[in-house]
Scaffold this motif. Structure first.
Motif, PDB file in Angstrom:
ATOM      1  N   LYS A  28      66.292  56.178 -49.887  1.00 16.02           N
ATOM      2  CA  LYS A  28      66.870  57.048 -50.897  1.00 16.02           C
ATOM      3  C   LYS A  28      66.740  56.399 -52.272  1.00 16.02           C
ATOM      4  CE  LYS A  28      71.112  59.590 -52.010  1.00 16.02           C
ATOM      5  NZ  LYS A  28      72.538  59.843 -51.627  1.00 16.02           N
ATOM      6  N   ASP A  29      66.386  57.200 -53.251  1.00 11.06           N
ATOM      7  CA  ASP A  29      66.317  56.753 -54.646  1.00 11.06           C
ATOM      8  C   ASP A  29      65.446  55.508 -54.812  1.00 11.06           C
ATOM      9  OD1 ASP A  29      68.058  58.810 -55.330  1.00 11.06           O
ATOM     10  OD2 ASP A  29      69.839  57.553 -54.991  1.00 11.06           O
ATOM     11  N   GLY A  30      64.320  55.456 -54.098  1.00 11.98           N
ATOM     12  CA  GLY A  30      63.400  54.337 -54.224  1.00 11.98           C
ATOM     13  C   GLY A  30      63.797  53.093 -53.465  1.00 11.98           C
ATOM     14  N   ASN A  31      64.826  53.182 -52.647  1.00 13.46           N
ATOM     15  CA  ASN A  31      65.266  52.047 -51.841  1.00 13.46           C
ATOM     16  C   ASN A  31      65.055  52.364 -50.362  1.00 13.46           C
ATOM     17  OD1 ASN A  31      66.579  50.225 -53.919  1.00 13.46           O
ATOM     18  ND2 ASN A  31      67.656  52.157 -54.278  1.00 13.46           N
ATOM     19  N   LYS A  32      64.415  51.455 -49.655  1.00 13.39           N
ATOM     20  CA  LYS A  32      64.089  51.656 -48.247  1.00 13.39           C
ATOM     21  C   LYS A  32      64.483  50.431 -47.434  1.00 13.39           C
ATOM     22  CE  LYS A  32      60.191  52.714 -45.190  1.00 13.39           C
ATOM     23  NZ  LYS A  32      58.726  52.958 -45.109  1.00 13.39           N
ATOM     24  N   LEU A  33      65.053  50.659 -46.254  1.00 15.30           N
ATOM     25  CA  LEU A  33      65.453  49.566 -45.377  1.00 15.30           C
ATOM     26  C   LEU A  33      65.110  49.936 -43.932  1.00 15.30           C
ATOM     27  CD1 LEU A  33      66.874  46.789 -45.180  1.00 15.30           C
ATOM     28  CD2 LEU A  33      69.010  48.043 -44.770  1.00 15.30           C
ATOM     29  N   ASP A  34      64.354  49.080 -43.259  1.00 12.99           N
ATOM     30  CA  ASP A  34      63.970  49.270 -41.864  1.00 12.99           C
ATOM     31  C   ASP A  34      64.589  48.176 -41.003  1.00 12.99           C
ATOM     32  OD1 ASP A  34      62.446  51.437 -42.524  1.00 12.99           O
ATOM     33  OD2 ASP A  34      60.546  50.339 -42.566  1.00 12.99           O
ATOM     34  N   LEU A  35      65.020  48.558 -39.817  1.00  9.41           N
ATOM     35  CA  LEU A  35      65.575  47.622 -38.835  1.00  9.41           C
ATOM     36  C   LEU A  35      64.632  47.567 -37.646  1.00  9.41           C
ATOM     37  CD1 LEU A  35      68.097  45.907 -37.940  1.00  9.41           C
ATOM     38  CD2 LEU A  35      68.878  47.988 -36.768  1.00  9.41           C
ATOM     39  N   TYR A  36      64.384  46.371 -37.139  1.00  8.59           N
ATOM     40  CA  TYR A  36      63.517  46.221 -35.969  1.00  8.59           C
ATOM     41  C   TYR A  36      64.053  45.101 -35.074  1.00  8.59           C
ATOM     42  CZ  TYR A  36      61.520  42.145 -38.388  1.00  8.59           C
ATOM     43  OH  TYR A  36      61.352  40.936 -39.023  1.00  8.59           O
ATOM     44  N   GLY A  37      63.594  45.101 -33.841  1.00  6.93           N
ATOM     45  CA  GLY A  37      64.027  44.064 -32.920  1.00  6.93           C
ATOM     46  C   GLY A  37      63.309  44.171 -31.596  1.00  6.93           C
ATOM     47  N   ARG A  38      63.577  43.215 -30.720  1.00  5.17           N
ATOM     48  CA  ARG A  38      62.985  43.239 -29.391  1.00  5.17           C
ATOM     49  C   ARG A  38      63.798  42.373 -28.446  1.00  5.17           C
ATOM     50  NH1 ARG A  38      57.657  39.199 -29.117  1.00  5.17           N
ATOM     51  NH2 ARG A  38      58.863  37.360 -28.544  1.00  5.17           N
ATOM     52  N   VAL A  39      63.717  42.702 -27.161  1.00  2.61           N
ATOM     53  CA  VAL A  39      64.203  41.854 -26.081  1.00  2.61           C
ATOM     54  C   VAL A  39      63.006  41.543 -25.197  1.00  2.61           C
ATOM     55  CG1 VAL A  39      65.737  41.630 -24.110  1.00  2.61           C
ATOM     56  CG2 VAL A  39      66.505  42.861 -26.145  1.00  2.61           C
ATOM     57  N   TYR A  40      62.723  40.272 -25.014  1.00  2.49           N
ATOM     58  CA  TYR A  40      61.550  39.822 -24.264  1.00  2.49           C
ATOM     59  C   TYR A  40      62.032  39.101 -23.007  1.00  2.49           C
ATOM     60  CZ  TYR A  40      56.896  37.628 -23.628  1.00  2.49           C
ATOM     61  OH  TYR A  40      55.665  37.222 -23.156  1.00  2.49           O
ATOM     62  N   ALA A  41      62.076  39.821 -21.884  1.00  2.00           N
ATOM     63  CA  ALA A  41      62.458  39.229 -20.597  1.00  2.00           C
ATOM     64  C   ALA A  41      61.241  38.509 -20.032  1.00  2.00           C
ATOM     65  CB  ALA A  41      62.944  40.314 -19.641  1.00  2.00           C
ATOM     66  N   LEU A  42      61.311  37.180 -19.933  1.00  2.00           N
ATOM     67  CA  LEU A  42      60.133  36.370 -19.630  1.00  2.00           C
ATOM     68  C   LEU A  42      60.480  35.252 -18.662  1.00  2.00           C
ATOM     69  CD1 LEU A  42      57.152  35.548 -20.308  1.00  2.00           C
ATOM     70  CD2 LEU A  42      58.101  34.177 -22.185  1.00  2.00           C
ATOM     71  N   ASN A  43      59.572  35.012 -17.723  1.00  2.00           N
ATOM     72  CA  ASN A  43      59.750  33.921 -16.774  1.00  2.00           C
ATOM     73  C   ASN A  43      58.423  33.228 -16.546  1.00  2.00           C
ATOM     74  OD1 ASN A  43      60.015  32.601 -13.922  1.00  2.00           O
ATOM     75  ND2 ASN A  43      62.108  33.166 -14.468  1.00  2.00           N
ATOM     76  N   TYR A  44      58.459  31.882 -16.539  1.00  2.00           N
ATOM     77  CA  TYR A  44      57.278  31.080 -16.244  1.00  2.00           C
ATOM     78  C   TYR A  44      57.336  30.633 -14.785  1.00  2.00           C
ATOM     79  CZ  TYR A  44      55.835  30.464 -21.150  1.00  2.00           C
ATOM     80  OH  TYR A  44      55.393  30.662 -22.434  1.00  2.00           O
ATOM     81  N   LEU A  45      56.258  30.874 -14.061  1.00  2.19           N
ATOM     82  CA  LEU A  45      56.126  30.417 -12.688  1.00  2.19           C
ATOM     83  C   LEU A  45      55.161  29.248 -12.675  1.00  2.19           C
ATOM     84  CD1 LEU A  45      55.682  33.879 -10.920  1.00  2.19           C
ATOM     85  CD2 LEU A  45      57.803  32.640 -11.381  1.00  2.19           C
ATOM     86  N   GLY A  46      55.640  28.093 -12.223  1.00  2.45           N
ATOM     87  CA  GLY A  46      54.781  26.917 -12.203  1.00  2.45           C
ATOM     88  C   GLY A  46      55.459  25.768 -11.508  1.00  2.45           C
ATOM     89  N   ASP A  47      54.765  24.648 -11.467  1.00  4.18           N
ATOM     90  CA  ASP A  47      55.288  23.463 -10.823  1.00  4.18           C
ATOM     91  C   ASP A  47      56.407  22.855 -11.664  1.00  4.18           C
ATOM     92  OD1 ASP A  47      55.263  20.386 -10.221  1.00  4.18           O
ATOM     93  OD2 ASP A  47      54.176  21.310  -8.554  1.00  4.18           O
ATOM     94  N   LYS A  48      57.419  22.277 -11.003  1.00  4.13           N
ATOM     95  CA  LYS A  48      58.524  21.662 -11.736  1.00  4.13           C
ATOM     96  C   LYS A  48      58.062  20.488 -12.589  1.00  4.13           C
ATOM     97  CE  LYS A  48      62.261  22.998  -8.623  1.00  4.13           C
ATOM     98  NZ  LYS A  48      63.373  22.529  -7.763  1.00  4.13           N
TER      99      LYS A  48
END
Length: 347
Positions: A28-48
């Protein structure tokens, strides 16, 4: 994945929304605001024993905003903030980006704060794997190649409106990169925290899908006036669902020289619902004149984008290091393979 999730290369994209999917919460009136985000569910499978990549939960969550205010027809201000929290064994929080600046239209933009190093625009060519990759900026041995504190950056797209596709950037600041370095040393310990500066340029060749880029950055060590110097050159092709990229990097400081080669190939396949992108990559960074590698692996990955908000991935890192190699983060190289499984929700 980074290429698909975040568009952070130039201020025009930054102020328009840092992610592919974002929510416009004010305009509005030349002012702009955007919101963004993410949830990244991640697992590494490997040797201890895999102390380089670790194993288990790697889940993260990010939230950020980008804003713009129009001052005149040719002048606008912008800013961006992004924060991330980690879960799992080594849970931690991090401010990833925090900067503000002025955009002068065809005359370019200038901003200051916590931002990408000027060579990040080149490492982004090959930093596109589903999970792994990005080693040209994640090891602390290439100057101004990762997220960096306290940098002033000037960017220009289209070379003042004279040459379409020709972009360049100039940066000045300190040398404290944020990403994980080699041998468990901070970038301060490797390079010092005196002044650093760098520049990069890219040219997208007409409508061919080809882009070439090159960059240079330098910084002085904390206790001496000797300078560490980094050079990078890259090329990428992005058209007809095919993505190919190559990056060469080189750093010299004291009597040490580091060089790296990264090659990536991806192909997108569209379905009635979603898009599948297989990828194949070869990554190697080593000390020049030595048979000891720092990083060396082949990566095979699959990414499935259900839509712009939901992505599933599997990424297999086939480690090619030998026990005699130096290895990243270890005195002796770790030769274990790692498989990453992830699901991403973003807005």
């Amino acid at each position: 994945m980074k290429r698909n999730l975040l568009a952070i290369a130039i201020p025009a994209l930054l102020v328009a929304g840092a992610a592919n999917a974002s929510i416009e919460i004010w305009n509005k009136d030349g002012n702009k605001l955007d919101l963004y985000g993410r949830v990244y569910a991640l697992n590494y499978l490997g040797d201890k024993g895999n102390t380089v990549d670790g194993e288990g939960d790697k889940t993260t969550a990010r939230i950020g905003f980008s804003g713009e205010t129009q001052v005149t027809d040719t002048l606008s201000g912008y800013g961006r903030f992004e924060w991330e929290t980690h879960t799992g064994k080594n849970a931690q929080d991090e401010t990833r980006y925090a900067f503000a600046g002025l955009n002068f239209g065809q005359y370019g933009s200038i901003d200051y704060g916590r931002n990408d190093g000027v060579l990040k625009s080149l490492t982004a060519y090959t930093d596109v794997l589903p999970e792994f990759g990005g080693n040209a900026s994640n090891n602390g041995l290439y100057v101004l190649s990762a997220r960096t504190d306290g940098v002033a950056t000037y960017r220009n797209s289209g070379f003042y409106g004279l040459v379409d596709g020709l972009d360049f950037a100039i940066q000045y600041g300190d040398s404290k990169q944020i990403d994980e370095p080699l041998a468990n040393q901070t970038t301060d310990e490797i390079f010092g925290s005196k002044e650093s500066y760098g520049m990069s340029a890219q040219y997208s060749i007409l409508d061919t899908g080809l882009t070439v880029g090159a960059g240079y950055a330098t910084t002085s060590k904390a206790k001496t006036d000797e300078r560490a110097k980094s050079w990078m050159g890259g090329i990428k092709y992005d058209a007809y669902d095919l993505y190919l990229a190559a990056l060469y990097s080189h750093t010299s400081y004291d009597d040490v020289k580091i060089k790296g080669v990264e090659l990536v190939a991806q192909y997108g396949i569209d379905f009635e619902i979603g898009r599948l992108t297989p990828s194949l990559a070869y990554i190697q960074h080593k000390t020049d004149g030595s048979d000891a590698d720092l990083i060396k692996y082949v990566d095979v990955g699959l990414q499935y984008d259900f839509n712009k908000n939901l992505t599933a991935l599997v990424d297999y890192k086939i480690n090619l290091l030998d026990k005699e190699d130096i290895g990243a983060g270890n005195i002796k190289a770790n030769t274990k393979d790692t498989v990453a499984l992830g699901l991403i929700y973003q807005f």
